[in-house]
Design a protein around this motif. Structure first.
Motif: not given
Length: 425
Positions: A163-176
Motif C-alpha cells: 500500500m502507498p504512503g508507508i515509508l521506512h527509516a533504518p532502525f539503529p541496532v546496537a553495535g550496527g
C-alpha cells in the motif's frame, strides 16, 4: 507411523503452504510451561505461542474466568449488545497504560487489527495519510500491517506492491552501522524527498523489535521521535503487541523510557491465549473516528475479555513483573556462560529487557557473521530433545526465548540444559 507424522501428512494435503510450522509435532495438551504432543512426548515450552502465554498454558484463574463467562453467553457482538467485561477491561487498560491524561481503548482480535486500527485512528485524528515505520519492524500480515512491516521475505513476497504512503527509516541496532543520529537524519530526509511532514499521520515503532531480532529502541531514539512528532503534529504509536503485559519486566515496554507514546497497540499476552487485541491512547485522538468506523464482529469477544481481566488479576496476585526480571536474569546468566564456552556453537551474549531474551548464532568465534543454517539446526535439535524454541531476526540467525513468566526455576533450568546440549559443537 507416529500420530504426529500422520497429522503432518494430512496437514500438507489440506492446509495452504503459506502457513508455516516451526515444528513438525502436534500439540495435544499443555499446562503452564509444558506441552505434550499427540504421541505423548513432553516438551519444555520456550516459545509461549510467540509471547502469547506470559501467564502460562491454562492458568486456572484464566480458565475459570472463561468458563464462568461461557455459562453466561459466548457472543452478542459488542456493536449490537454491549457487555460489561469489555467496558471493565477498557477501564483497567486505560488506568495501566503509561500515557498521561484521559485515555480510551478499543478491543479487536489480532495484532494486525490493532496496528491497522491505530493507523486508521491516527489518520482520522490528523486528516493525513502518511506513515513512517522502521526496517526490521513487524506489524502483522494483513495489507496495511504488512506494508508497515520492514521485511520483504516472506511477508510481502509475491503479494504485489505494498500500500502507498508507508515509508521506512533504518532502525539503529546496537553495535550496527546505523546510529540514532543516522535514523533521525534519515527521517528528515524522508520529509524532504518523499513526503512533507504535514502529510504524515503517524510514526509507528516497536519499543523492542520482535521478529526483527529483539533489538531495543535506544532512549535517545524515542526522545528524538517524540520531538519530531510534537514539532510536526504526528501521532507516535508504540506497537507493544509482543512487548506488552510484563514481557520486558514492566507492564509496558514504553515504561522503560522518559517519553510517552500517544497510542499503544496491545495483543498476544493480553488474554492468556484467547484471541484479543486492543488500542489504547489519548482520548482526543482515539475519539477521532466516527461511530461505526471502528469495530468488528468478533472484536473484543466476551470470552477473551473475561480472560484478559483474569490475566491482569494474575499479574497482581503473582507479582509477575518482578518474576519477569528474576527469570530474565537467570536466562541471561546462562546464555552469557554459553557464549564464553569454546566447546559450544559461537553465540553472542544475551540481550533484551526483562524476560524478552535473545542471542545471535555466529559462524566463527570472534566474528559476528550470522549463521542461519546453524540456527535452523539448533531449533530442530531443540524440539527433537524436548524443547520448543524459536528463531527470528533479519538474518534468521537469532534465537529468542519467550518462556511463560509463570515457569518454575526447575523448568527454566531444564530448558537451559537442553539448549546447552543443542549448542554443543
Amino acid at each position: 507411523m507416529a500420530v504426529s507424522a500422520e497429522l503432518l501428512a494430512r496437514r500438507q494435503a489440506a492446509v495452504v503452504r503459506g502457513v508455516s510450522n516451526a515444528t513438525p509435532v502436534f500439540a495435544e495438551r499443555a499446562l503452564n510451561s509444558e506441552v505434550w504432543d499427540v504421541d505423548g512426548k513432553r516438551y519444555v515450552d520456550f516459545a509461549g505461542g510467540i509471547a502469547v502465554l506470559n501467564t502460562g498454558h491454562c492458568h486456572p484463574h484464566v480458565i475459570g474466568a472463561v468458563r464462568e463467562q461461557l455459562d453466561r453467553f459466548t457472543h452478542t457482538c459488542f456493536q449490537v449488545l454491549p457487555y460489561e467485561p469489555y467496558v471493565e477491561l477498557a477501564e483497567r487498560l486505560n488506568a495501566l497504560a503509561p500515557i498521561h491524561g484521559p485515555l480510551k481503548s478499543i478491543f479487536l482480535t489480532t495484532g494486525a487489527e490493532a496496528t491497522e486500527n491505530a493507523i486508521k485512528i491516527a489518520r482520522a485524528a490528523t486528516g493525513r495519510s502518511g506513515v513512517i515505520a522502521f526496517t526490521g519492524g513487524f506489524h502483522g500480515r494483513t495489507a496495511l500491517a504488512s506494508a508497515m512491516t520492514g521485511k520483504v521475505v516472506p511477508y510481502k513476497q509475491n503479494f504485489g506492491l505494498p500500500m502507498p504512503g508507508i515509508l521506512h527509516a533504518p532502525f539503529p541496532v546496537a553495535g550496527g552501522r546505523v546510529t540514532v543520529e543516522d535514523t533521525l537524519h534519515y527521517i528528515n530526509l524522508i520529509f524532504k524527498a518523499d513526503i512533507d511532514a504535514s502529510h504524515v499521520a503517524a510514526i509507528v515503532i516497536e519499543p523492542v523489535q520482535g521478529e526483527g531480532g529483539f533489538h531495543q529502541a535506544p532512549p535517545e531514539l524515542m526522545r528524538g521521535l517524540r520531538r519530531l512528532c510534537d514539532e510536526n503534529g504526528i501521532v507516535l504509536i508504540a506497537d507493544e503487541v509482543q512487548t506488552g503485559f510484563g514481557r520486558t519486566g514492566k507492564m509496558f515496554a514504553m515504561e522503560h523510557y522518559d517519553v510517552q507514546a500517544d497510542v499503544i497497540c496491545v495483543a498476544k499476552s493480553l488474554a492468556g491465549g484467547m484471541p484479543l487485541s486492543g488500542v489504547v491512547g489519548r482520548a482526543a485522538i482515539m475519539d477521532a473516528a466516527e461511530p461505526g468506523g471502528l469495530g468488528g464482529t468478533y472484536a473484543g469477544h466476551p470470552l477473551a475479555c473475561a480472560a484478559a481481566l483474569a490475566v491482569l488479576d494474575v499479574f497482581e496476585r503473582e507479582d509477575l513483573l518482578k518474576r519477569a526480571n528474576v527469570l530474565g536474569q537467570r536466562l541471561r546468566t546462562a546464555i552469557d556462560r554459553f557464549a564464553r564456552a569454546n566447546a559450544l556453537v559461537p553465540i553472542s551474549a544475551a540481550r533484551g529487557p526483562g524476560a524478552m531474551i535473545a542471542f545471535d548464532v555466529y559462524k566463527q568465534r570472534g566474528s559476528d557473521e550470522p549463521d542461519p543454517e546453524m540456527t535452523k539446526l539448533i531449533t530442530r535439535r531443540a524440539h527433537e530433545n524436548g524443547l520448543i524454541l524459536l528463531s527470528c531476526g533479519t538474518t534468521a540467525s537469532t534465537i529468542r526465548i519467550l518462556v511463560p513468566l509463570t515457569a518454575s526455576d526447575a523448568i527454566i533450568d531444564e530448558g537451559l540444559g537442553i539448549l546447552e546440549r543443542c549448542l554443543a559443537a
